[in-house]
Scaffold this motif. Structure first.
Motif, PDB file in Angstrom:
ATOM      1  N   SER A  36      62.691 112.400 -63.196  1.00  0.00           N
ATOM      2  CA  SER A  36      63.731 111.582 -62.674  1.00  0.00           C
ATOM      3  C   SER A  36      64.928 111.504 -63.763  1.00  0.00           C
ATOM      4  O   SER A  36      64.468 111.628 -65.087  1.00  0.00           O
ATOM      5  CB  SER A  36      63.297 110.372 -62.375  1.00  0.00           C
ATOM      6  N   SER A  37      65.942 110.971 -63.321  1.00  0.00           N
ATOM      7  CA  SER A  37      66.957 110.665 -64.183  1.00  0.00           C
ATOM      8  C   SER A  37      66.579 109.563 -65.352  1.00  0.00           C
ATOM      9  O   SER A  37      66.830 109.820 -66.615  1.00  0.00           O
ATOM     10  CB  SER A  37      68.304 110.093 -63.473  1.00  0.00           C
ATOM     11  N   LEU A  38      65.860 108.575 -65.013  1.00  0.00           N
ATOM     12  CA  LEU A  38      65.349 107.580 -66.006  1.00  0.00           C
ATOM     13  C   LEU A  38      64.495 108.078 -66.911  1.00  0.00           C
ATOM     14  O   LEU A  38      64.390 107.811 -68.176  1.00  0.00           O
ATOM     15  CB  LEU A  38      64.764 106.472 -65.307  1.00  0.00           C
ATOM     16  N   GLU A  39      63.535 109.083 -66.468  1.00  0.00           N
ATOM     17  CA  GLU A  39      62.602 109.808 -67.444  1.00  0.00           C
ATOM     18  C   GLU A  39      63.133 110.456 -68.360  1.00  0.00           C
ATOM     19  O   GLU A  39      62.985 110.605 -69.641  1.00  0.00           O
ATOM     20  CB  GLU A  39      61.448 110.569 -66.739  1.00  0.00           C
ATOM     21  N   ASN A  40      64.335 111.634 -67.828  1.00  0.00           N
ATOM     22  CA  ASN A  40      64.935 112.157 -68.904  1.00  0.00           C
ATOM     23  C   ASN A  40      65.785 111.255 -69.863  1.00  0.00           C
ATOM     24  O   ASN A  40      65.864 111.652 -71.122  1.00  0.00           O
ATOM     25  CB  ASN A  40      66.067 112.875 -68.093  1.00  0.00           C
ATOM     26  N   GLN A  41      66.417 110.024 -69.397  1.00  0.00           N
ATOM     27  CA  GLN A  41      66.970 109.267 -70.351  1.00  0.00           C
ATOM     28  C   GLN A  41      65.978 108.720 -71.358  1.00  0.00           C
ATOM     29  O   GLN A  41      66.252 108.867 -72.452  1.00  0.00           O
ATOM     30  CB  GLN A  41      67.707 108.144 -69.512  1.00  0.00           C
ATOM     31  N   ALA A  42      64.956 108.289 -70.970  1.00  0.00           N
ATOM     32  CA  ALA A  42      63.762 107.792 -71.750  1.00  0.00           C
ATOM     33  C   ALA A  42      63.556 108.634 -72.792  1.00  0.00           C
ATOM     34  O   ALA A  42      63.305 108.396 -73.995  1.00  0.00           O
ATOM     35  CB  ALA A  42      62.693 107.308 -70.946  1.00  0.00           C
ATOM     36  N   ILE A  43      63.098 109.929 -72.626  1.00  0.00           N
ATOM     37  CA  ILE A  43      62.979 111.166 -73.389  1.00  0.00           C
ATOM     38  C   ILE A  43      64.186 111.229 -74.350  1.00  0.00           C
ATOM     39  O   ILE A  43      63.913 111.241 -75.630  1.00  0.00           O
ATOM     40  CB  ILE A  43      62.890 112.622 -72.708  1.00  0.00           C
ATOM     41  N   GLU A  44      65.359 111.194 -74.037  1.00  0.00           N
ATOM     42  CA  GLU A  44      66.363 111.482 -74.973  1.00  0.00           C
ATOM     43  C   GLU A  44      66.451 110.064 -75.824  1.00  0.00           C
ATOM     44  O   GLU A  44      66.949 110.228 -77.081  1.00  0.00           O
ATOM     45  CB  GLU A  44      67.794 111.475 -74.294  1.00  0.00           C
ATOM     46  N   LEU A  45      66.309 108.781 -75.321  1.00  0.00           N
ATOM     47  CA  LEU A  45      66.442 107.635 -76.386  1.00  0.00           C
ATOM     48  C   LEU A  45      65.285 107.785 -77.339  1.00  0.00           C
ATOM     49  O   LEU A  45      65.344 107.397 -78.469  1.00  0.00           O
ATOM     50  CB  LEU A  45      66.416 106.388 -75.384  1.00  0.00           C
ATOM     51  N   ASP A  46      64.082 108.307 -76.689  1.00  0.00           N
ATOM     52  CA  ASP A  46      63.180 108.318 -77.912  1.00  0.00           C
ATOM     53  C   ASP A  46      63.324 109.442 -79.060  1.00  0.00           C
ATOM     54  O   ASP A  46      63.065 109.179 -80.073  1.00  0.00           O
ATOM     55  CB  ASP A  46      61.621 108.741 -77.127  1.00  0.00           C
ATOM     56  N   ALA A  47      63.966 110.464 -78.439  1.00  0.00           N
ATOM     57  CA  ALA A  47      64.496 111.542 -79.659  1.00  0.00           C
ATOM     58  C   ALA A  47      65.373 110.964 -80.491  1.00  0.00           C
ATOM     59  O   ALA A  47      65.584 111.321 -81.638  1.00  0.00           O
ATOM     60  CB  ALA A  47      64.868 112.658 -78.846  1.00  0.00           C
ATOM     61  N   ASP A  48      66.246 110.075 -79.962  1.00  0.00           N
ATOM     62  CA  ASP A  48      67.128 109.494 -80.896  1.00  0.00           C
ATOM     63  C   ASP A  48      66.546 108.649 -81.842  1.00  0.00           C
ATOM     64  O   ASP A  48      66.984 108.421 -83.125  1.00  0.00           O
ATOM     65  CB  ASP A  48      68.270 108.603 -79.978  1.00  0.00           C
ATOM     66  N   GLY A  49      65.509 107.959 -81.507  1.00  0.00           N
ATOM     67  CA  GLY A  49      65.003 107.130 -82.669  1.00  0.00           C
ATOM     68  C   GLY A  49      64.188 107.762 -83.513  1.00  0.00           C
ATOM     69  O   GLY A  49      64.330 107.624 -84.837  1.00  0.00           O
ATOM     70  N   GLY A  50      63.335 109.066 -83.157  1.00  0.00           N
ATOM     71  CA  GLY A  50      62.810 109.874 -84.149  1.00  0.00           C
ATOM     72  C   GLY A  50      64.208 110.555 -85.057  1.00  0.00           C
ATOM     73  O   GLY A  50      63.817 110.700 -86.126  1.00  0.00           O
ATOM     74  N   ALA A  51      65.273 110.941 -84.396  1.00  0.00           N
ATOM     75  CA  ALA A  51      66.552 111.513 -85.368  1.00  0.00           C
ATOM     76  C   ALA A  51      66.937 110.387 -86.369  1.00  0.00           C
ATOM     77  O   ALA A  51      67.133 110.764 -87.275  1.00  0.00           O
ATOM     78  CB  ALA A  51      67.545 111.868 -84.354  1.00  0.00           C
ATOM     79  N   THR A  52      66.825 109.093 -85.961  1.00  0.00           N
ATOM     80  CA  THR A  52      67.267 108.093 -86.985  1.00  0.00           C
ATOM     81  C   THR A  52      66.198 107.866 -87.877  1.00  0.00           C
ATOM     82  O   THR A  52      66.764 107.879 -89.193  1.00  0.00           O
ATOM     83  CB  THR A  52      67.380 106.798 -86.168  1.00  0.00           C
ATOM     84  N   GLU A  53      64.936 108.088 -87.644  1.00  0.00           N
ATOM     85  CA  GLU A  53      63.927 107.907 -88.771  1.00  0.00           C
ATOM     86  C   GLU A  53      64.142 109.146 -89.712  1.00  0.00           C
ATOM     87  O   GLU A  53      63.936 108.982 -90.997  1.00  0.00           O
ATOM     88  CB  GLU A  53      62.690 107.807 -88.150  1.00  0.00           C
ATOM     89  N   TRP A  54      64.348 110.348 -88.931  1.00  0.00           N
ATOM     90  CA  TRP A  54      64.202 111.599 -89.816  1.00  0.00           C
ATOM     91  C   TRP A  54      65.371 111.295 -90.831  1.00  0.00           C
ATOM     92  O   TRP A  54      65.468 111.787 -91.873  1.00  0.00           O
ATOM     93  CB  TRP A  54      64.252 112.706 -88.797  1.00  0.00           C
ATOM     94  N   THR A  55      66.689 111.036 -90.377  1.00  0.00           N
ATOM     95  CA  THR A  55      68.003 111.092 -91.080  1.00  0.00           C
ATOM     96  C   THR A  55      67.737 110.009 -92.279  1.00  0.00           C
ATOM     97  O   THR A  55      68.039 110.291 -93.500  1.00  0.00           O
ATOM     98  CB  THR A  55      69.139 110.613 -90.158  1.00  0.00           C
ATOM     99  N   LEU A  56      67.262 108.984 -92.086  1.00  0.00           N
ATOM    100  CA  LEU A  56      66.981 108.086 -93.228  1.00  0.00           C
ATOM    101  C   LEU A  56      66.107 108.387 -94.010  1.00  0.00           C
ATOM    102  O   LEU A  56      66.190 108.032 -95.261  1.00  0.00           O
ATOM    103  CB  LEU A  56      66.724 106.513 -92.417  1.00  0.00           C
TER     104      LEU A  56
END
Length: 204
Positions: A36-56
């Motif tokens: 669903s759109s909500l599931e896709n959005q949750a996946i993208e937000l989770d990936a953003d969190g991982g990207a933040t951790e990786w960047t820092l």
């Protein structure tokens, strides 16, 4: 680039691709329903969190490598490096802005209000608010700040030259909708107000 790389790596390490691939399984019995759109959005937000951790994590690696880097001269490399890594607050603030620019440049159509209801990505204002919370949480842990103070440290205020209105990264729905040609940034509300700008009426 680190943010983009970290985002895609998180899709792999957190099992996102496995979930997506199950929607394409050749065996109907093992195939899961389309996300669903909500599931896709949750996946993208989770990936953003991982990207933040990786960047820092990467910035901390670079900070610890200073003795090996030619950054003491007053050339562009030295000046920019010292400004970026002057303090943890500087680094986190610049990383947040780099995340914003990355998302803005790689997905320009997503920032058009007319398109936002038809895409699987999180709506830009909500996405940036979520990233703001992640970066602010890092500062809260590093410097023992309140959430409000941490948010102030990293929040880039965007003004609209045409309307003379400014938007905060959190609490202002139109933060990500100011056209690039009209954008001007401020480091504080007092700076924006001194320049003749007023806070957007739809800010909470």
């Amino acid at each position: 680039m680190d943010f983009i790389f970290g985002h895609e790596i998180t899709h792999i390490t957190n099992g996102h691709l496995g979930v997506i691939n199950k929607t394409r399984h050749p065996d109907p019995e093992k195939r899961r329903s389309k996300l669903s759109s909500l599931e896709n959005q949750a996946i993208e937000l989770d990936a953003d969190g991982g990207a933040t951790e990786w960047t820092l994590q990467f910035t901390e690696f670079v900070r610890n490598s200073r003795p090996k880097l030619p950054v003491e001269a007053d050339d562009p490399l030295g000046i920019s490096w010292r400004e970026f890594y002057a303090t943890e607050t500087n680094t986190v603030g610049f990383c947040f802005m780099a995340s914003y620019l990355t998302l803005r440049m790689t997905s320009p159509d997503y920032w058009n209000p007319a398109n936002q209801q038809n895409i699987y990505q999180p709506l830009p204002p909500y996405r940036m608010g979520t990233l703001m919370k992640v970066y602010a949480s890092v500062l809260m842990q590093l410097l023992n700040l309140s959430f409000e103070d941490a948010q102030t440290q990293i929040g880039v205020i965007i003004g609209n030259r045409k309307s003379q209105v400014y938007h905060l990264s959190v609490g202002c729905p139109s933060y990500g909708q100011v056209s690039e040609k009209n954008q001007i940034s401020f480091t504080s509300e007092s700076e924006a107000q001194a320049a003749g700008y007023r806070k957007a009426g739809n800010c909470k």
